[in-house]
Design a protein around this motif. Structure first.
Motif, mmCIF file in Angstrom:
data_model
loop_
_atom_site.group_PDB
_atom_site.id
_atom_site.type_symbol
_atom_site.label_atom_id
_atom_site.label_comp_id
_atom_site.label_asym_id
_atom_site.label_seq_id
_atom_site.Cartn_x
_atom_site.Cartn_y
_atom_site.Cartn_z
ATOM 1 N N CYS A 65 3.744 13.381 -12.756
ATOM 2 C CA CYS A 65 3.317 12.271 -11.915
ATOM 3 C C CYS A 65 3.763 10.968 -12.579
ATOM 4 N N ALA A 66 3.917 9.956 -11.758
ATOM 5 C CA ALA A 66 4.408 8.669 -12.227
ATOM 6 C C ALA A 66 3.746 7.549 -11.438
ATOM 7 N N TYR A 108 -1.324 0.701 -7.583
ATOM 8 C CA TYR A 108 -0.040 1.312 -7.907
ATOM 9 C C TYR A 108 0.390 2.352 -6.872
ATOM 10 N N VAL A 109 1.682 2.376 -6.611
ATOM 11 C CA VAL A 109 2.287 3.519 -5.941
ATOM 12 C C VAL A 109 2.283 4.686 -6.930
ATOM 13 N N MET A 110 1.985 5.876 -6.415
ATOM 14 C CA MET A 110 2.022 7.069 -7.252
ATOM 15 C C MET A 110 3.077 8.032 -6.713
ATOM 16 N N GLY A 111 3.774 8.662 -7.631
ATOM 17 C CA GLY A 111 4.810 9.603 -7.240
ATOM 18 C C GLY A 111 4.722 10.898 -8.021
ATOM 19 N N TRP A 112 5.318 11.927 -7.454
ATOM 20 C CA TRP A 112 5.505 13.206 -8.139
ATOM 21 C C TRP A 112 7.001 13.492 -8.214
ATOM 22 N N PHE A 113 7.424 13.925 -9.376
ATOM 23 C CA PHE A 113 8.796 14.342 -9.610
ATOM 24 C C PHE A 113 8.754 15.726 -10.251
ATOM 25 N N ARG A 114 9.895 16.378 -10.289
ATOM 26 C CA ARG A 114 9.960 17.669 -10.952
ATOM 27 C C ARG A 114 11.325 17.840 -11.617
#
Length: 124
Positions: A96-97, A32-38
């Protein structure tokens, strides 16, 4: 059962640092690609950073470039976000996503799983 659990948030003074962690379970993390958002109070959620399964492609929002660093440890099913030189405008809940694609995305609606978030507050 898919779980993404963020940790490491807190209160920090301007110029300080924090390291956020996101522990994943219930899916093949290394695929999986992992992302951070806020999301700051009264504002829309915004993209912070993403990293592909191998770490070969990393993207940052312009607002954090040069200050934040995303990394991952596939053996530990964990993604990290190192936050340096923090500013008051970095205050937000950080999420995180996970995205089941080869390439990352800056759009939150293209991610499949989300954590509950961890609060980061930057204040003197």
């Amino acid at each position: 059962q898919v779980q993404l659990v963020e940790s490491g948030g807190g209160l920090v003074q301007p110029g300080g640092s924090l390291r956020l962690s996101c522990a994943a379970s219930g899916f093949t993390f290394s695929s999986y690609v992992m992302g951070w958002f806020r999301q700051a109070p009264g504002k829309e959620r915004e993209f912070v950073a993403s990293i592909t399964w191998s770490g070969g492609s990393i993207v940052y929002a312009d607002s954090v470039k040069g200050r934040f660093t995303i990394s991952r440890d596939n053996a530990k099913n964990t993604v990290y976000l190192q936050l340096n030189n923090l500013r008051p405008e970095d205050t937000a809940v950080y999420y995180c996503a996970a995205r089941n694609r080869l390439l990352g995305s800056t759009f939150g609606n293209r991610y499949d799983y989300w954590g509950q978030g961890t609060q980061v507050t930057v204040s003197s």
